[in-house]
Scaffold this motif. Sequence first.
Motif, PDB file in Angstrom:
ATOM      1  N   LEU A   1      48.998   2.177  -3.946  1.00 40.64           N
ATOM      2  CA  LEU A   1      48.902   0.721  -3.899  1.00 40.64           C
ATOM      3  C   LEU A   1      47.643   0.296  -3.137  1.00 40.64           C
ATOM      4  CD1 LEU A   1      52.645  -0.182  -3.238  1.00 40.64           C
ATOM      5  CD2 LEU A   1      51.329  -0.738  -5.289  1.00 40.64           C
ATOM      6  N   GLY A   2      47.324   1.014  -2.073  1.00 37.46           N
ATOM      7  CA  GLY A   2      46.119   0.693  -1.322  1.00 37.46           C
ATOM      8  C   GLY A   2      44.850   0.937  -2.114  1.00 37.46           C
ATOM      9  N   ASP A   3      44.868   1.926  -2.980  1.00 37.49           N
ATOM     10  CA  ASP A   3      43.672   2.272  -3.755  1.00 37.49           C
ATOM     11  C   ASP A   3      43.473   1.385  -4.983  1.00 37.49           C
ATOM     12  OD1 ASP A   3      42.512   4.227  -2.243  1.00 37.49           O
ATOM     13  OD2 ASP A   3      43.395   5.902  -3.332  1.00 37.49           O
ATOM     14  N   TYR A   4      44.561   0.918  -5.598  1.00 36.88           N
ATOM     15  CA  TYR A   4      44.415   0.250  -6.893  1.00 36.88           C
ATOM     16  C   TYR A   4      45.069  -1.136  -6.976  1.00 36.88           C
ATOM     17  CZ  TYR A   4      43.149   5.008  -7.995  1.00 36.88           C
ATOM     18  OH  TYR A   4      42.533   6.241  -7.973  1.00 36.88           O
ATOM     19  N   TRP A   5      45.752  -1.566  -5.907  1.00 34.65           N
ATOM     20  CA  TRP A   5      46.488  -2.830  -6.001  1.00 34.65           C
ATOM     21  C   TRP A   5      46.497  -3.607  -4.698  1.00 34.65           C
ATOM     22  CZ3 TRP A   5      47.641  -4.725 -10.571  1.00 34.65           C
ATOM     23  CH2 TRP A   5      48.539  -5.789 -10.693  1.00 34.65           C
ATOM     24  N   ILE A   6      45.678  -3.242  -3.736  1.00 38.24           N
ATOM     25  CA  ILE A   6      45.803  -3.820  -2.401  1.00 38.24           C
ATOM     26  C   ILE A   6      45.407  -5.286  -2.359  1.00 38.24           C
ATOM     27  CG2 ILE A   6      43.482  -3.209  -1.593  1.00 38.24           C
ATOM     28  CD1 ILE A   6      44.811  -2.450   1.095  1.00 38.24           C
ATOM     29  N   SER A   7      44.532  -5.735  -3.236  1.00 34.93           N
ATOM     30  CA  SER A   7      44.057  -7.118  -3.182  1.00 34.93           C
ATOM     31  C   SER A   7      44.862  -8.055  -4.076  1.00 34.93           C
ATOM     32  CB  SER A   7      42.582  -7.180  -3.589  1.00 34.93           C
ATOM     33  OG  SER A   7      42.413  -6.706  -4.914  1.00 34.93           O
ATOM     34  N   ARG A   8      45.953  -7.561  -4.647  1.00 31.56           N
ATOM     35  CA  ARG A   8      46.727  -8.365  -5.595  1.00 31.56           C
ATOM     36  C   ARG A   8      47.968  -8.960  -4.934  1.00 31.56           C
ATOM     37  NH1 ARG A   8      43.349  -9.693  -9.153  1.00 31.56           N
ATOM     38  NH2 ARG A   8      45.171 -10.927  -9.752  1.00 31.56           N
ATOM     39  N   SER A   9      48.278 -10.198  -5.303  1.00 26.92           N
ATOM     40  CA  SER A   9      49.513 -10.824  -4.839  1.00 26.92           C
ATOM     41  C   SER A   9      50.663 -10.593  -5.806  1.00 26.92           C
ATOM     42  CB  SER A   9      49.299 -12.335  -4.645  1.00 26.92           C
ATOM     43  OG  SER A   9      48.919 -12.938  -5.875  1.00 26.92           O
ATOM     44  N   GLU A  10      50.341 -10.207  -7.059  1.00 25.04           N
ATOM     45  CA  GLU A  10      51.391  -9.949  -8.036  1.00 25.04           C
ATOM     46  C   GLU A  10      52.159  -8.669  -7.673  1.00 25.04           C
ATOM     47  OE1 GLU A  10      47.862 -11.930 -10.010  1.00 25.04           O
ATOM     48  OE2 GLU A  10      48.207 -10.230  -8.659  1.00 25.04           O
ATOM     49  N   GLN A  11      53.364  -8.574  -8.170  1.00 24.89           N
ATOM     50  CA  GLN A  11      54.185  -7.390  -7.920  1.00 24.89           C
ATOM     51  C   GLN A  11      54.196  -6.493  -9.156  1.00 24.89           C
ATOM     52  OE1 GLN A  11      57.931  -9.231  -6.805  1.00 24.89           O
ATOM     53  NE2 GLN A  11      57.423  -9.104  -4.638  1.00 24.89           N
ATOM     54  N   LEU A  12      54.257  -5.193  -8.900  1.00 20.67           N
ATOM     55  CA  LEU A  12      54.296  -4.203  -9.969  1.00 20.67           C
ATOM     56  C   LEU A  12      55.735  -3.763 -10.236  1.00 20.67           C
ATOM     57  CD1 LEU A  12      51.295  -1.909  -8.991  1.00 20.67           C
ATOM     58  CD2 LEU A  12      51.450  -3.372 -11.016  1.00 20.67           C
ATOM     59  N   PRO A  13      56.072  -3.463 -11.487  1.00 17.90           N
ATOM     60  CA  PRO A  13      57.431  -2.989 -11.779  1.00 17.90           C
ATOM     61  C   PRO A  13      57.682  -1.641 -11.133  1.00 17.90           C
ATOM     62  CG  PRO A  13      56.040  -2.828 -13.729  1.00 17.90           C
ATOM     63  CD  PRO A  13      55.255  -3.585 -12.706  1.00 17.90           C
ATOM     64  N   SER A  14      58.894  -1.471 -10.620  1.00 13.99           N
ATOM     65  CA  SER A  14      59.227  -0.206  -9.967  1.00 13.99           C
ATOM     66  C   SER A  14      59.091   0.960 -10.930  1.00 13.99           C
ATOM     67  CB  SER A  14      60.654  -0.261  -9.411  1.00 13.99           C
ATOM     68  OG  SER A  14      61.598  -0.463 -10.455  1.00 13.99           O
ATOM     69  N   ALA A  15      59.383   0.736 -12.206  1.00 20.77           N
ATOM     70  CA  ALA A  15      59.276   1.817 -13.185  1.00 20.77           C
ATOM     71  C   ALA A  15      57.851   2.336 -13.279  1.00 20.77           C
ATOM     72  CB  ALA A  15      59.754   1.330 -14.555  1.00 20.77           C
ATOM     73  N   ALA A  16      56.867   1.446 -13.152  1.00 17.80           N
ATOM     74  CA  ALA A  16      55.464   1.874 -13.197  1.00 17.80           C
ATOM     75  C   ALA A  16      55.110   2.697 -11.963  1.00 17.80           C
ATOM     76  CB  ALA A  16      54.550   0.658 -13.302  1.00 17.80           C
ATOM     77  N   LEU A  17      55.602   2.287 -10.801  1.00 15.59           N
ATOM     78  CA  LEU A  17      55.332   3.032  -9.578  1.00 15.59           C
ATOM     79  C   LEU A  17      56.003   4.405  -9.613  1.00 15.59           C
ATOM     80  CD1 LEU A  17      55.700   0.105  -7.035  1.00 15.59           C
ATOM     81  CD2 LEU A  17      53.581   1.233  -7.745  1.00 15.59           C
ATOM     82  N   VAL A  18      57.195   4.467 -10.195  1.00 15.78           N
ATOM     83  CA  VAL A  18      57.876   5.752 -10.343  1.00 15.78           C
ATOM     84  C   VAL A  18      57.075   6.669 -11.267  1.00 15.78           C
ATOM     85  CG1 VAL A  18      59.944   6.868 -11.290  1.00 15.78           C
ATOM     86  CG2 VAL A  18      60.169   4.850  -9.826  1.00 15.78           C
ATOM     87  N   ARG A  19      56.555   6.116 -12.354  1.00 18.18           N
ATOM     88  CA  ARG A  19      55.747   6.920 -13.274  1.00 18.18           C
ATOM     89  C   ARG A  19      54.448   7.386 -12.609  1.00 18.18           C
ATOM     90  NH1 ARG A  19      54.254   8.994 -16.225  1.00 18.18           N
ATOM     91  NH2 ARG A  19      53.383   8.090 -18.129  1.00 18.18           N
ATOM     92  N   LEU A  20      53.840   6.517 -11.817  1.00 22.59           N
ATOM     93  CA  LEU A  20      52.627   6.914 -11.099  1.00 22.59           C
ATOM     94  C   LEU A  20      52.918   8.082 -10.151  1.00 22.59           C
ATOM     95  CD1 LEU A  20      50.940   3.506 -10.193  1.00 22.59           C
ATOM     96  CD2 LEU A  20      49.905   5.375 -11.507  1.00 22.59           C
ATOM     97  N   ALA A  21      54.009   7.990  -9.425  1.00 23.91           N
ATOM     98  CA  ALA A  21      54.377   9.082  -8.521  1.00 23.91           C
ATOM     99  C   ALA A  21      54.645  10.360  -9.301  1.00 23.91           C
ATOM    100  CB  ALA A  21      55.602   8.692  -7.699  1.00 23.91           C
ATOM    101  N   GLY A  22      55.150  10.212 -10.521  1.00 29.60           N
ATOM    102  CA  GLY A  22      55.409  11.373 -11.355  1.00 29.60           C
ATOM    103  C   GLY A  22      54.145  12.145 -11.698  1.00 29.60           C
TER     104      GLY A  22
ATOM    105  N   PRO B   1      51.779  -4.926 -19.751  1.00 28.49           N
ATOM    106  CA  PRO B   1      50.379  -4.898 -20.201  1.00 28.49           C
ATOM    107  C   PRO B   1      49.493  -5.923 -19.501  1.00 28.49           C
ATOM    108  CG  PRO B   1      51.870  -4.713 -22.066  1.00 28.49           C
ATOM    109  CD  PRO B   1      52.727  -5.009 -20.877  1.00 28.49           C
ATOM    110  N   ALA B   2      50.026  -7.099 -19.206  1.00 29.43           N
ATOM    111  CA  ALA B   2      49.200  -8.118 -18.563  1.00 29.43           C
ATOM    112  C   ALA B   2      48.788  -7.701 -17.153  1.00 29.43           C
ATOM    113  CB  ALA B   2      49.955  -9.445 -18.519  1.00 29.43           C
ATOM    114  N   LEU B   3      49.699  -7.046 -16.442  1.00 37.12           N
ATOM    115  CA  LEU B   3      49.377  -6.592 -15.087  1.00 37.12           C
ATOM    116  C   LEU B   3      48.393  -5.436 -15.111  1.00 37.12           C
ATOM    117  CD1 LEU B   3      52.875  -6.695 -13.306  1.00 37.12           C
ATOM    118  CD2 LEU B   3      50.985  -8.329 -13.104  1.00 37.12           C
ATOM    119  N   ALA B   4      48.428  -4.639 -16.162  1.00 39.60           N
ATOM    120  CA  ALA B   4      47.530  -3.486 -16.243  1.00 39.60           C
ATOM    121  C   ALA B   4      46.071  -3.909 -16.144  1.00 39.60           C
ATOM    122  CB  ALA B   4      47.772  -2.726 -17.540  1.00 39.60           C
TER     123      ALA B   4
END
Length: 307
Positions: free
Chosen positions: A31-52, A289-292
Amino acid sequence: MTDGAWADAGDVDLPRFQAGAPPQHLITTLLGDYWISRSEQLPSAALVRLAGEFGVSAVAARAALSRLARRELLESSKVGRRTYYRLTDRAADVLEDGRKRIMSFGLAQGAWDGTWVVAAFSVSEEQRDLRHALRSRLRWLGFAPLYDGLWVSPTAEADAAAAVLTELGVPVATVFLARALDLPGFRAPQEAWDFDQLRRTYEDFAAQYAPLLTRVRNGTVGASEALVARTGIMDTWRTFPNHDPDLPAELLPGGWPRSAARDVFVEIYDTLGPLAEFRVKQIVGEFEPALAELVAHHRTGLPLAPR
C-alpha cells in the motif's frame, strides 16, 4: 532490520520487518508503494491476491487485513458483501516519512562540522521493554552505543533524541552536543560502529543483487517477478539506516562501498517500477477496473503526489 523500519512511529504501531515479509508488513509495504497517496479504498480481494504473489495464503492475508484494521493502521468499509481497505492517514504519514529517509539514504552530503549529538541515560535492567524501545528508537534516529548508557550520532538531531527520551519516560537522561578530542588511548566516538561489518554488508548487498541487475538491464524480468523483486530489494535496503546513520565521509575508511550499493538499489527499484505498477494494476483491475487506473509507483528521486 530486526527493530523495525518504522521504530520512530510513536503511537503508530506499524508492523515490524522480519525475514520473509510477514503478511501484515507485506500489505503495508504494498500500500505504501502503490497506493499511499490515494483516499479511495481497495477491495480486500485485490489485496489478498497481491499478497498471493508473494506466496501468502488467502487465509493468512485476510487475517493480516483484519489485524491491521484492529490496530487502526487500515480503515475499512463494506459495500454489500465486499470489504474495502486503505491506510489510515496517520499510518500513511508515518510510512511516507520513513520512505523519504530510505530514499535519500546514501546520497552525497555536505561537509560534516565535527559535532556529535550525545544521549546519556540510565535505565535499570528490570525495565527491559523500555530498554528495547529506547534502543530501537535511538538507532532509527542514527545513534549507536559508544558505551551502554552513552549513545552518539554525527547526523541525528538533538531535539529528536530529547523527544524520544521524554516520550518514553526515561527517568535519568540528558542530550548534549560535543566535539571529540583526538587523544591516544581513548575510544573515538566513531568506534560505536563496526566498519568492517558494515563494509561486508554493503558488499554482500551488491553481490546478492548483481544477477538481478544484469537481468533488469537486459529486460528479461517479467511483471510478476518485478513486483516481488522490487518489494524485496526495498525491504533489504530499508534495513541499512538502522546500522549506518549515513555516516559522514570524514569518518569513513577509503573505498567505502555505500554509494555503489545505493546505485544498485536505485537502478533496480526505479527500473522495475513501471513493470511492478502494471502487475498491481492487473490484479486490482480483476476486481475494480476503475481503481486500477489510480495505481501508481514512485521513484527514489520523485515525491508522491500530495495527499
